[in-house]
Design a protein around this motif. Structure first.
Motif, PDB file in Angstrom:
ATOM      1  N   SER A  69     -11.081  -3.476   4.107  1.00  0.00           N
ATOM      2  CA  SER A  69     -10.500  -3.194   2.797  1.00  0.00           C
ATOM      3  C   SER A  69     -10.648  -1.697   2.527  1.00  0.00           C
ATOM      4  O   SER A  69     -11.375  -0.992   3.235  1.00  0.00           O
ATOM      5  CB  SER A  69     -11.229  -3.993   1.717  1.00  0.00           C
ATOM      6  OG  SER A  69     -12.542  -3.484   1.573  1.00  0.00           O
ATOM      7  N   TRP A  70      -9.973  -1.234   1.456  1.00  0.00           N
ATOM      8  CA  TRP A  70     -10.135   0.184   1.069  1.00  0.00           C
ATOM      9  C   TRP A  70     -11.588   0.450   0.688  1.00  0.00           C
ATOM     10  O   TRP A  70     -12.101   1.547   0.941  1.00  0.00           O
ATOM     11  CB  TRP A  70      -9.193   0.540  -0.082  1.00  0.00           C
ATOM     12  CG  TRP A  70      -7.733   0.493   0.308  1.00  0.00           C
ATOM     13  CD1 TRP A  70      -6.791  -0.369  -0.151  1.00  0.00           C
ATOM     14  CD2 TRP A  70      -7.082   1.352   1.251  1.00  0.00           C
ATOM     15  NE1 TRP A  70      -5.567  -0.114   0.448  1.00  0.00           N
ATOM     16  CE2 TRP A  70      -5.714   0.941   1.313  1.00  0.00           C
ATOM     17  CE3 TRP A  70      -7.488   2.411   2.064  1.00  0.00           C
ATOM     18  CZ2 TRP A  70      -4.771   1.557   2.141  1.00  0.00           C
ATOM     19  CZ3 TRP A  70      -6.552   3.033   2.887  1.00  0.00           C
ATOM     20  CH2 TRP A  70      -5.215   2.605   2.929  1.00  0.00           C
ATOM     21  N   ASP A  71     -12.240  -0.538   0.103  1.00  0.00           N
ATOM     22  CA  ASP A  71     -13.655  -0.363  -0.230  1.00  0.00           C
ATOM     23  C   ASP A  71     -14.492  -0.197   1.029  1.00  0.00           C
ATOM     24  O   ASP A  71     -15.413   0.630   1.062  1.00  0.00           O
ATOM     25  CB  ASP A  71     -14.152  -1.576  -1.042  1.00  0.00           C
ATOM     26  CG  ASP A  71     -13.749  -1.485  -2.502  1.00  0.00           C
ATOM     27  OD1 ASP A  71     -13.289  -0.410  -2.947  1.00  0.00           O
ATOM     28  OD2 ASP A  71     -13.870  -2.499  -3.224  1.00  0.00           O
ATOM     29  N   ALA A  84      -6.910   5.981   0.104  1.00  0.00           N
ATOM     30  CA  ALA A  84      -5.626   5.283   0.262  1.00  0.00           C
ATOM     31  C   ALA A  84      -4.469   6.262   0.091  1.00  0.00           C
ATOM     32  O   ALA A  84      -3.474   6.191   0.821  1.00  0.00           O
ATOM     33  CB  ALA A  84      -5.513   4.141  -0.749  1.00  0.00           C
ATOM     34  N   LYS A 131      -5.877  -0.926  10.025  1.00  0.00           N
ATOM     35  CA  LYS A 131      -6.687  -1.458   8.909  1.00  0.00           C
ATOM     36  C   LYS A 131      -6.562  -2.987   8.828  1.00  0.00           C
ATOM     37  O   LYS A 131      -7.546  -3.707   8.630  1.00  0.00           O
ATOM     38  CB  LYS A 131      -6.213  -0.801   7.602  1.00  0.00           C
ATOM     39  CG  LYS A 131      -6.847  -1.313   6.325  1.00  0.00           C
ATOM     40  CD  LYS A 131      -6.393  -0.466   5.141  1.00  0.00           C
ATOM     41  CE  LYS A 131      -6.863  -1.049   3.810  1.00  0.00           C
ATOM     42  NZ  LYS A 131      -6.212  -2.293   3.432  1.00  0.00           N
ATOM     43  N   PRO A 162     -11.980   5.064  -2.849  1.00  0.00           N
ATOM     44  CA  PRO A 162     -10.881   4.255  -2.285  1.00  0.00           C
ATOM     45  C   PRO A 162      -9.482   4.775  -2.663  1.00  0.00           C
ATOM     46  O   PRO A 162      -8.592   4.801  -1.810  1.00  0.00           O
ATOM     47  CB  PRO A 162     -11.123   2.860  -2.873  1.00  0.00           C
ATOM     48  CG  PRO A 162     -12.563   2.830  -3.228  1.00  0.00           C
ATOM     49  CD  PRO A 162     -12.952   4.234  -3.580  1.00  0.00           C
TER      50      PRO A 162
END
Lengths: 146, 146, 146, 146, 146, 146, 146, 146, 146, 146
Positions: free
Chosen positions: G20-22, G36, G14, G32
Motif C-alpha cells: 500500500s502507499w502506507d 504517490a 506495487k 504517502p
C-alpha cells in the motif's frame, strides 16, 4: 467491424463501381440522403436493405452487419468549419428564433422531430446559376402537460 | 431606434391586431419566413415593404426606418438550447457530411449559398400527427480556381 | 491516398526539385496562392492542372487523383496561434465591423464571397523594411428578399 | 466620454449630414477604412485629424478628445457570426497555412505586421456581379536571433 | 525530420554530453533562451548556428536542417497548467492593462513587438531565497494612420 | 466604494492634474508599475501610501480606503485581445516550455513566484526604433518533498 | 523513459508486491500523498528516495532516473469528471471566496502556496460512516509592494 | 431580499462593528468557515443561528430570512483567476488522481462527500513564514451495487 | 487489462452468446443498468459478481479482475451529442431548477446522491407508442452546519 | 409581462400564501413537477390551468397570460454547478452510454422523447436516510428509414 471501417469499404466500392447515391437509391429503393447517412455511419439499416446494398456493391456480409448496428451519433465540431456545412449552421443561427415563431404559430407549442424525420436534396437548373433545394420533413411533437 | 426595440414594437402591434405571419405576408406580398426574419432584426427590408408593414400595423415611420437598416447578424448560443432550434442544429450535426457528399456529387465542388437563399414552412396535416415541411432553396456557388 | 499524404508527397517533391510556388505557378498557369492551397489540401484542382503539376514534380497519378478530390475544409485552432496567422485573425477582429460598414455602404446589404474568391501575395521592396501586399477579391453577394 | 458614446455620436452625425466614409475621407485627407476604424473606437486619431472631423460633422471638442484616446482593442466573438465578417474569418482559417508558406517563401521567417499596416476597400464593377477588392499592406517583420 | 524528433535528439545528446544551456550558448555564441527555443522547435536557426550546434552535440546534419526550418509556432493549452508557466500567464492577466497604460504613456499608442524581441534569464543569489530575473526586450511599434 | 469606482476617480484626477505614472511614483516613493496596478485595482496599498497618493491627487479619504482593500484579482479574457497584451500572452505561449527548462536548469525543480514579485518598464532609445525593456523579478520557490 | 511509462511500471510492481502507499511511505520515510504524487509523475524525487523506492519495488535504475526528472504538471480536464475529484473542485468553487476572506482576514493580503506545501489523508472511523480527513498545509506568501 | 443584497449588508455591518469571522463564530457558536459561507450566500443557516447573527450585527429580520433561504450554489469562473483560489484549483488538478488513489486504497471504491462536510482554517506561526492549515472533513460514501 | 479492453471482450461475448442485459441480470442477480454500467467500465463489481459473470460469458479471470478495478469515471462530451443521451441532458437543463425546488421543498436543503443511487429502465407498452420508464433512486443528503 | 417577472410574482404569492407545490398541484389538478416548470417559465400552461392557478394565488390575469406564452427554453450553464443539479448531470455523463444500450436493446434504434414526457418526484422514508425517487416517463420514438 466498426462504422468507420464500414464507411471506408462502402465508399471505396461505390467509387470502384462508379455508382452515384441516386444509382444506389434506385437499386435498393430508399432515398439517397437516408442511404448516404447509413453509409456515413449515422443511421442503422434494416437487415434486408443492408444485404441488398452489399450485394449491389459486392461487399462482404460483415459490412451489412455493421450497417444494421445502432450508431452512436456525433460530430467533431460544435461549430462546423467546412463552408458547405457551416452555411447550414449559419441558417440555424440566423433563422432559428424566426422558425420557432413561424412554426409554433402554425402548430402550437412543440417541436419538429429530428427522429421521425426525412430529408431530400434536389437540383433546380437555372440559367443564372443552379439552385439546391433542401426539404426537411419532420413530425410535429406537441408539448403536453401532466 | 435599434433592432431590438423595433422587434418589440412590431411583436406587440402584431399581437394587438391579432395578425399571423401569414396575414402579414398576404398584406405586404412577401414570404412569412423572410418577413418574420426582418421583424426579428435578422434581415433588412426594402423601403416600400417596411413602409407597407408599418401602415398595416399602424406603427411609426421610425420603425420602418429601423427595418431598412442593415443588421449585424448573430445568435447568443453557439449550441442552441431551445428544443425546436436544437433539433435543427442536431440535423446539421448528424447529416452535415452526408449532405455535403450528396450535394457535391450532384453539383460539383462548391456550396449552397445562405445569402442568395429562401426558406418556407408548411403544415402537412396527417392523422398520425401533423408534419412540418421546411424548404431551403439556395444558389449553388462553385469553387473556382484562379 | 488522402489529402494529408498527398500534401507530404508534394512538399517533399517541391523541396527536392527546388521549385518555389512562383515556379510552379508559372509552370501550370495558375496563381501561387491557389496552387499552394490545393497542395495544402484546401481546394480541389481540375484534372488537367493536377496532372500537369504531377508531371512537373514527377509524382504518381495517384497524387493527381488526390488533388482532384473535393476537400473537407477545416482548421485546428478556432483562434490561430502561429504569429503570422494570428495577425490576420487579429485584423479580422479589430477591423471586422469597420469593414462591414465600409463595404455595405459601397455595395448595399450583402457580403463578400469567400467562394467566388481569389487572393494574391506580393512583395513590395522598401528600404525601411519590405512590405507584404495581400489582395483579396471576392464577388459581392447581395441579400435578397423572398 | 468613452469610445462607445463617441461612436454613437459620430454615426448619428454622419447619418444626419448624409456623409459617406469616402466623403469624410476626402474632407480630412485620410483613408476611409482607417477613418472608420477610428470612429468605431479601434484606432486613435492625431489631434488635428480628430479636430478636423469634428468640425466637418459639427461635433463637440469632447468627441475629438475621445478620438485621440488610445483604445483597448477587442472583439466580442472569438468566432465572428455576422456573415460578412465570418467569411473573412473563414478565409484566415482555410488559407492561413497556405499564406504562411507563400509569404515566408518570399520573405524568409517572419510575419506581416498588423500594426505597421494599412487596408483599403474598392468596388470593381462587373456585369456578372460587382466584386469587393480588399487590399492589406503590412510591413514584413523578420524573426531575429539574439 | 520534423521539429519534434529534432527536439528529442537534441535533448538526448545534450543530456548525454552533460551540457547546460549556458555551455551551449558559450559554444555557439547565441543567448541561452533563444538557443533553447530553437531546440524546442519554436524558432529557426541560421544555417551556421545549426551546423555549429550539431557539431558540438555530435548530431547528424539532418538535425541541423530541421533546426533551420521555419516553425509553425503553437502551444497546447490556451491557459497553461504547469505552475511555472501559469505564473507567467497570471502576470499577463493581472498586470496586462497596467503594463499597457505604463508602456503607452511612455511611448505613445503602439505595442511591444514579440518578433523583434529578445529575452534573458538570470539568477540573483539572495540569502532570503534566490530570485529569477527575467528580461524582455522588444521593439516598440507605433500604430500609424493611413 | 469599490475598486472600479476608485479606478475611475484616480484616472480622472491623474488626467486633470497632468501627472504621469513616473510623477506619481516619484511623489509617493513606489515603482510606477506597482503604483499603476494599485490604481487599476489589482493590488492593495499600505495605508500611508494610499493616503499620500490621495493627497497628491486631491482625492477623498474614501478613495484611499478603497486602495487598501484586498482585491479579487481577475481578467476578462482568458486569451487577451488587445495587441499589446496579446503579444505578452504569445510570448508566454511560445517561450513557456523554453523558460521552464532554462530556469529549472539554473535553479532546480520549482517556480518563479508571481506574488513575491516586482516588475519594471524602461524605455531604451534607439535610432532604429525605441525599445521596451520589461524586467520581471520573482523569488524562486523550490518544490519540496514531505 | 518518460513519466507515463514510469508510472505504469511502478503501479504494476506495487500491485505485484501487494504494497500500500502506507507501506511504501514507511519504507522510504516520506508521506504517502507526496510519494504517490511522485509515482503519478507529478513531483520529482530526490535521488536517494527514488533509488530507495526502486530497491523496495525491485525496479530498474531507469525508473529511479525517471522519478528524479522535473515534471511538466498538467491535467486533462479543466473541470474534472470523476466524482471523487469533482467534489474537491466543487469545494473550491463553492468555498473559494469564503476561504479567501477567512484566510486573508487572518494573514493579510496574500496567498497560500501550492509549492511550499504538503498534504495528508487520514481515515476517521465513525459508526455512522467513516470520514476522510484531508489536511493541506501551505506557506502563506504575502503580496508585497515595490 | 436576495443573497447578494444580504451579503453586502452583512459585510458592511461586520466592517462597521469591527468583528472578525472568529468573533462572529464565538458569538453564535458555529465555525468561521461555515459562518462566512452562509454570509457569502453559499449555505443556508438554521433560523436560530440567522436570528442570532442578525442580533449581533444589528441587522433587520429580513436579512435573517435571506440567510435561511436555500441557496443556488455557483461560481463565475470554471477556472478561478484570483491567485489564492487558483492555487487551490491547481492543487486539485495536480493532486486529484493521487488523492483518488490514496483515498480509495484506504476506504474502497467511493468518494469523499462535499455535502456531509466541514472545513477549517488555522494559522501556524513559523519564523520562516507563517503557514495556512486547511482541514477538510467529509463523510466517505461508498459506491454500491444494486 | 484496462476497462476499455474489458468492455470490448464482454460485449463480444455477450453478442456471441446472444444474451440480453436482462438475461445476464437474471443470471448473476444484479439489476441490468448496474450490470451494464460495470461492463461499460463505469462501476466496479464485487469479486463474486465479476467471477459469476465471466463464468456465464466464458471469459478469462483477467476480465473479472478488470471488472473489480475501481474506475476513473468520465465522459467525452460535456454536452452529449447522441440524441438519446442529449435528450436526458436537455431534461436536466430544462427541469434542473424545477427539480431543485420540488425536491428541496419536500426534503429540506440538500441533494440527491449520485453515489448511494440506483436506476432502472422499464418498457411500458402502449398502443399509441411504447414508453420508456426511467426510475432514479438516490439517498437524500442534507447539508449540515458545523 | 415576460416569464422572469411572472416567475417572481408567482414565487412571491406562493410564499405569501404558504402553499407547497403539492398544494397547488391538488388545487389545479396537474402534477407538481409540471406545474413548477410552468412557474419557472419552462413550459406553457393551457388557458384554464393558468387562470385557475392565478385565482388560487390571487394574481392578476396578466400573470395567467404570461403562463400561456410559449417559452424559449434555455439554461445558463452548459455544465450545471449547483450540487443538486450537477449530480443529475453527472448521472447522464456516467450512465449515458449504459442507458442508451439498455434502452435500445429493449426498444430498438430510437430515443426516449423529452417532449412527450412526464416526470415525478417522490419521497421514500427510510430510517437510514430518506430517499428521492425520480421517475421519467417518455415516449419511445423509433428512427425510421425513408
Amino acid at each position: 467491424m466498426n462504422k468507420v471501417e464500414m464507411h471506408h469499404l462502402i465508399m471505396a466500392a461505390k467509387a470502384r463501381k462508379g455508382f452515384s447515391w441516386d444509382d444506389l437509391s434506385a437499386a435498393v429503393g430508399k432515398a439517397p440522403v437516408w442511404l448516404a447517412s447509413v453509409c456515413y455511419g449515422m443511421n442503422s439499416a434494416p437487415q434486408e436493405v443492408a444485404a441488398h446494398l452489399c450485394e449491389v456493391l459486392e461487399l462482404d456480409a460483415e459490412v451489412a452487419t455493421a450497417m444494421t448496428a445502432y450508431p452512436v451519433k456525433g460530430w467533431d465540431q460544435a461549430i462546423p468549419q467546412d463552408p458547405l456545412i457551416y452555411r447550414l449552421y449559419e441558417v440555424v443561427g440566423v433563422y432559428g428564433p424566426t422558425l420557432k415563431d413561424v412554426i409554433q404559430e402554425k402548430f402550437g407549442d412543440g417541436i419538429m422531430s429530428a427522429i421521425d424525420f426525412s430529408m431530400h436534396v434536389e437540383k433546380i437548373e437555372d440559367p443564372k446559376g443552379d439552385r439546391v433545394l433542401l426539404t426537411l420533413n419532420g413530425k410535429f411533437l406537441p408539448y403536453r402537460s401532466w
